[in-house]
Design a protein around this motif. Structure first.
Motif, PDB file in Angstrom:
ATOM      1  N   GLY A  32       0.833  -1.188   0.000  1.00 46.12           N
ATOM      2  CA  GLY A  32       0.000   0.000   0.000  1.00 46.12           C
ATOM      3  C   GLY A  32       0.867   1.238   0.000  1.00 46.12           C
ATOM      4  N   PRO A  33       0.263   2.404   0.146  1.00 45.94           N
ATOM      5  CA  PRO A  33       1.025   3.650   0.038  1.00 45.94           C
ATOM      6  C   PRO A  33       2.073   3.846   1.121  1.00 45.94           C
ATOM      7  CG  PRO A  33      -1.254   4.067   0.669  1.00 45.94           C
ATOM      8  CD  PRO A  33      -1.184   2.644   0.250  1.00 45.94           C
ATOM      9  N   ASP A  34       1.841   3.351   2.340  1.00 47.14           N
ATOM     10  CA  ASP A  34       2.845   3.518   3.398  1.00 47.14           C
ATOM     11  C   ASP A  34       4.127   2.762   3.045  1.00 47.14           C
ATOM     12  OD1 ASP A  34       1.293   5.162   5.049  1.00 47.14           O
ATOM     13  OD2 ASP A  34       0.370   3.456   6.063  1.00 47.14           O
ATOM     14  N   LEU A  35       3.969   1.507   2.606  1.00 39.37           N
ATOM     15  CA  LEU A  35       5.140   0.710   2.228  1.00 39.37           C
ATOM     16  C   LEU A  35       5.850   1.339   1.039  1.00 39.37           C
ATOM     17  CD1 LEU A  35       6.886  -1.864   2.477  1.00 39.37           C
ATOM     18  CD2 LEU A  35       5.273  -2.988   0.934  1.00 39.37           C
ATOM     19  N   ARG A  36       5.076   1.790   0.048  1.00 41.08           N
ATOM     20  CA  ARG A  36       5.714   2.392  -1.121  1.00 41.08           C
ATOM     21  C   ARG A  36       6.419   3.691  -0.748  1.00 41.08           C
ATOM     22  NH1 ARG A  36       3.242   3.118  -7.286  1.00 41.08           N
ATOM     23  NH2 ARG A  36       5.291   3.473  -8.239  1.00 41.08           N
ATOM     24  N   TYR A  37       5.835   4.468   0.139  1.00 39.11           N
ATOM     25  CA  TYR A  37       6.468   5.718   0.549  1.00 39.11           C
ATOM     26  C   TYR A  37       7.840   5.472   1.166  1.00 39.11           C
ATOM     27  CZ  TYR A  37       7.448  10.086   2.900  1.00 39.11           C
ATOM     28  OH  TYR A  37       8.063  11.234   3.332  1.00 39.11           O
ATOM     29  N   VAL A  38       7.930   4.483   2.036  1.00 34.86           N
ATOM     30  CA  VAL A  38       9.175   4.247   2.767  1.00 34.86           C
ATOM     31  C   VAL A  38      10.214   3.534   1.906  1.00 34.86           C
ATOM     32  CG1 VAL A  38      10.201   3.035   4.745  1.00 34.86           C
ATOM     33  CG2 VAL A  38       8.036   4.266   5.009  1.00 34.86           C
ATOM     34  N   LEU A 139      -2.144   3.090  14.423  1.00 34.20           N
ATOM     35  CA  LEU A 139      -1.967   3.320  12.999  1.00 34.20           C
ATOM     36  C   LEU A 139      -0.578   3.881  12.705  1.00 34.20           C
ATOM     37  CD1 LEU A 139      -5.408   4.889  12.002  1.00 34.20           C
ATOM     38  CD2 LEU A 139      -4.567   2.598  11.461  1.00 34.20           C
ATOM     39  N   ALA A 140       0.069   3.311  11.700  1.00 37.77           N
ATOM     40  CA  ALA A 140       1.368   3.835  11.280  1.00 37.77           C
ATOM     41  C   ALA A 140       1.243   5.265  10.765  1.00 37.77           C
ATOM     42  CB  ALA A 140       1.974   2.936  10.202  1.00 37.77           C
ATOM     43  N   GLY A 141       0.051   5.625  10.309  1.00 40.96           N
ATOM     44  CA  GLY A 141      -0.158   6.973   9.804  1.00 40.96           C
ATOM     45  C   GLY A 141       0.125   8.043  10.832  1.00 40.96           C
ATOM     46  N   THR A 142      -0.063   7.730  12.115  1.00 39.85           N
ATOM     47  CA  THR A 142       0.239   8.715  13.152  1.00 39.85           C
ATOM     48  C   THR A 142       1.730   9.027  13.197  1.00 39.85           C
ATOM     49  OG1 THR A 142       0.465   6.986  14.838  1.00 39.85           O
ATOM     50  CG2 THR A 142      -1.718   7.944  14.546  1.00 39.85           C
ATOM     51  N   VAL A 143       2.547   8.093  12.727  1.00 39.18           N
ATOM     52  CA  VAL A 143       3.997   8.277  12.685  1.00 39.18           C
ATOM     53  C   VAL A 143       4.430   8.894  11.354  1.00 39.18           C
ATOM     54  CG1 VAL A 143       6.221   7.073  12.693  1.00 39.18           C
ATOM     55  CG2 VAL A 143       4.409   6.356  14.262  1.00 39.18           C
ATOM     56  N   LEU A 144       3.855   8.410  10.264  1.00 39.91           N
ATOM     57  CA  LEU A 144       4.314   8.790   8.929  1.00 39.91           C
ATOM     58  C   LEU A 144       3.652  10.059   8.395  1.00 39.91           C
ATOM     59  CD1 LEU A 144       4.422   5.251   7.225  1.00 39.91           C
ATOM     60  CD2 LEU A 144       6.323   6.559   8.193  1.00 39.91           C
ATOM     61  N   ARG A 145       2.557  10.510   9.020  1.00 41.53           N
ATOM     62  CA  ARG A 145       1.800  11.629   8.458  1.00 41.53           C
ATOM     63  C   ARG A 145       2.667  12.877   8.266  1.00 41.53           C
ATOM     64  NH1 ARG A 145      -0.206  15.572  11.670  1.00 41.53           N
ATOM     65  NH2 ARG A 145      -2.090  15.859  10.401  1.00 41.53           N
ATOM     66  N   LEU A 147       5.812  13.090   7.729  1.00 38.06           N
ATOM     67  CA  LEU A 147       6.735  12.919   6.609  1.00 38.06           C
ATOM     68  C   LEU A 147       5.987  12.986   5.286  1.00 38.06           C
ATOM     69  CD1 LEU A 147       8.869   9.948   7.999  1.00 38.06           C
ATOM     70  CD2 LEU A 147       9.451  12.380   8.027  1.00 38.06           C
ATOM     71  N   ARG A 148       4.867  12.277   5.203  1.00 37.01           N
ATOM     72  CA  ARG A 148       4.157  12.177   3.932  1.00 37.01           C
ATOM     73  C   ARG A 148       3.486  13.488   3.521  1.00 37.01           C
ATOM     74  NH1 ARG A 148       0.455   6.984   3.192  1.00 37.01           N
ATOM     75  NH2 ARG A 148       0.020   8.240   1.340  1.00 37.01           N
ATOM     76  N   MET A 149       3.062  14.304   4.485  1.00 39.23           N
ATOM     77  CA  MET A 149       2.396  15.557   4.133  1.00 39.23           C
ATOM     78  C   MET A 149       3.349  16.551   3.477  1.00 39.23           C
ATOM     79  SD  MET A 149      -0.465  16.667   6.931  1.00 39.23           S
ATOM     80  CE  MET A 149       0.648  16.778   8.319  1.00 39.23           C
ATOM     81  N   ARG A 150       4.599  16.553   3.907  1.00 42.79           N
ATOM     82  CA  ARG A 150       5.550  17.553   3.407  1.00 42.79           C
ATOM     83  C   ARG A 150       6.305  16.965   2.212  1.00 42.79           C
ATOM     84  NH1 ARG A 150       8.242  22.247   5.960  1.00 42.79           N
ATOM     85  NH2 ARG A 150       7.098  21.801   7.873  1.00 42.79           N
ATOM     86  N   LYS A 151       5.839  17.308   1.019  1.00 39.02           N
ATOM     87  CA  LYS A 151       6.417  16.733  -0.194  1.00 39.02           C
ATOM     88  C   LYS A 151       7.817  17.284  -0.451  1.00 39.02           C
ATOM     89  CE  LYS A 151       2.486  14.627  -0.937  1.00 39.02           C
ATOM     90  NZ  LYS A 151       1.550  14.400   0.182  1.00 39.02           N
ATOM     91  N   SER A 152       8.695  16.407  -0.893  1.00 40.36           N
ATOM     92  CA  SER A 152      10.045  16.800  -1.279  1.00 40.36           C
ATOM     93  C   SER A 152      10.000  17.476  -2.650  1.00 40.36           C
ATOM     94  CB  SER A 152      10.938  15.562  -1.352  1.00 40.36           C
ATOM     95  OG  SER A 152      10.526  14.739  -2.457  1.00 40.36           O
TER      96      SER A 152
END
Length: 376
Positions: A32-38, A139-145, A147-152
């Motif tokens: 899913g998107p979390d795995l792909r993001y990391v 939820l992992a989203g509480t950790v990754l949010r 990082l994922r919100m701030r686009k490189s």
């Protein structure tokens, strides 16, 4: 665009640091998107478990079905220097993850709380609950949010590429629309154009004609488009990069019905006001209010029935959400839609949607098709 730019090796360490800072023992990321993001790995979602285990301390590892090992080894995840742990059909992959995490936790063998991928299947989360009975699940989203919100810069470039691709499709829509065609026929042409424009998948095609335009998430139907009807066209897909497009424009087959031009003008002003409000430090709810105040002041407030926007990236809908009650301040790199709408039940509706990236200077639109009503 190189995958190493979109999915840098440093992201693994950043996720691990965020996991430790959140007080979790590990993240467990399934396809899913979390795995792909990391990792950059677009793994197949199967009943056979694929899972990145990322302990707060210690080495990450990727548990993968043996028959999926070649795909994993050829993915960007192979650049991360993590161990791939293949499992065979007669093995229990959940027990493998639990045993290895127990070792990572030290002599006590207790992992503590674990963050599960937001899109993890329920059957997998329940199997992990049994395999790690002492670990609370969050939820992992509480950790990754964060990082994922701030686009490189690379992610922002991918969103610009997606925006240009969907703009190219909207440029063709007037040629697909005419009285006598069904929404489904138009939608089929649009779907083909989305792929031809460079997307890898078609995520959604909304063609809402006449009264169907008053339903924001209308599905394609066999309704025949009539002369003089507005048509709401909301379309999007995923690019090979993994990043998504999403844009809405309104068309009219001939001259619009009485009253439509008046509220369409209100909608245009509301969308512009919300886009102009975007800058670092402004709250998400303030951007929502900027659009809503214009619409309410003209007497259409009750007909704006959804939030003003949603974040976008590896998912079409992700954080941040541009909605009342979300006091999250915008920061450079945040990417989201601005899409106010006005919907008159039983008559017609309209929505104008662009994707914006928050920069130090304000909001950068990645969609550039005209926002005026297009008469075809």
């Amino acid at each position: 665009m190189e995958s190493s730019d979109l999915y840098p090796v440093s992201r693994l360490a950043a996720a691990q640091e965020a996991t430790a800072a959140a007080g979790l023992g590990a993240l467990l990321l399934t396809p899913g998107p979390d795995l792909r993001y990391v990792t950059g790995y677009e793994a197949l979602p199967l009943e056979r478990l694929t899972c990145l285990a990322l302990p707060a301390e210690g080495e990450a590892f990727l548990v993968v079905p043996r028959l999926e090992l070649p795909a994993a080894e050829h993915s960007p995840a192979s650049r991360l220097g993590i161990e791939f742990v293949p499992w065979d059909e007669t093995e229990d992959p959940y027990a493998i993850v639990a045993a290895r995490l127990g070792g990572a936790a030290g002599a006590g063998g207790r992992v503590g709380a674990v963050g599960l991928a937001d899109r993890m299947w329920a059957m997998q989360s329940l199997r992990f609950r049994d395999a790690l009975p002492g670990a609370d699940q969050v939820l992992a989203g509480t950790v990754l949010r964060g990082l994922r919100m701030r686009k490189s810069p690379a992610e922002a470039a991918a969103l610009r590429e997606a925006g240009a691709a969907i703009d190219a499709v909207h440029a063709q829509v007037p040629g697909f629309l005419r009285a006598g065609r069904t929404e489904r026929e138009v939608g089929r042409d649009i779907a083909e154009a989305i792929i031809a424009a460079g997307h890898s998948t078609v995520d959604f095609v909304i063609v809402g004609s006449g009264p169907n335009g008053a339903s924001p998430h209308h599905e394609l139907s066999d309704r025949v488009i009539q002369a003089g009807e507005p048509v709401v066209v909301d379309i999007g897909g995923q690019m090979p990069s993994g990043y998504c497009s999403d844009s809405t424009r309104v068309y009219c087959v001939g001259e619009p019905p009485a009253g439509f031009a008046k509220y369409y003008d209100v909608l245009q002003r509301a969308q512009e006001a919300a886009c102009e409000a975007v800058r670092p430090g402004v709250s998400c709810e303030a951007v929502d209010a900027a659009a809503r105040e214009v619409i309410a002041a003209e007497g259409y407030g009750e007909y704006f029935i959804h939030r003003t926007g949603h974040g976008i990236g590896l998912e079409t809908h992700e954080e941040p959400y541009i909605v009342a009650g979300n006091a999250e301040p915008l920061a450079p790199g945040f990417a989201f839609s601005v899409e106010p709408g006005i919907y008159l039940p039983g008559a017609h509706g309209a929505r104008i949607e662009d994707i914006l990236i928050c920069t130090e200077e304000g909001g950068e639109r990645v969609n550039h098709r005209p926002r005026e009503l297009v008469i075809v």
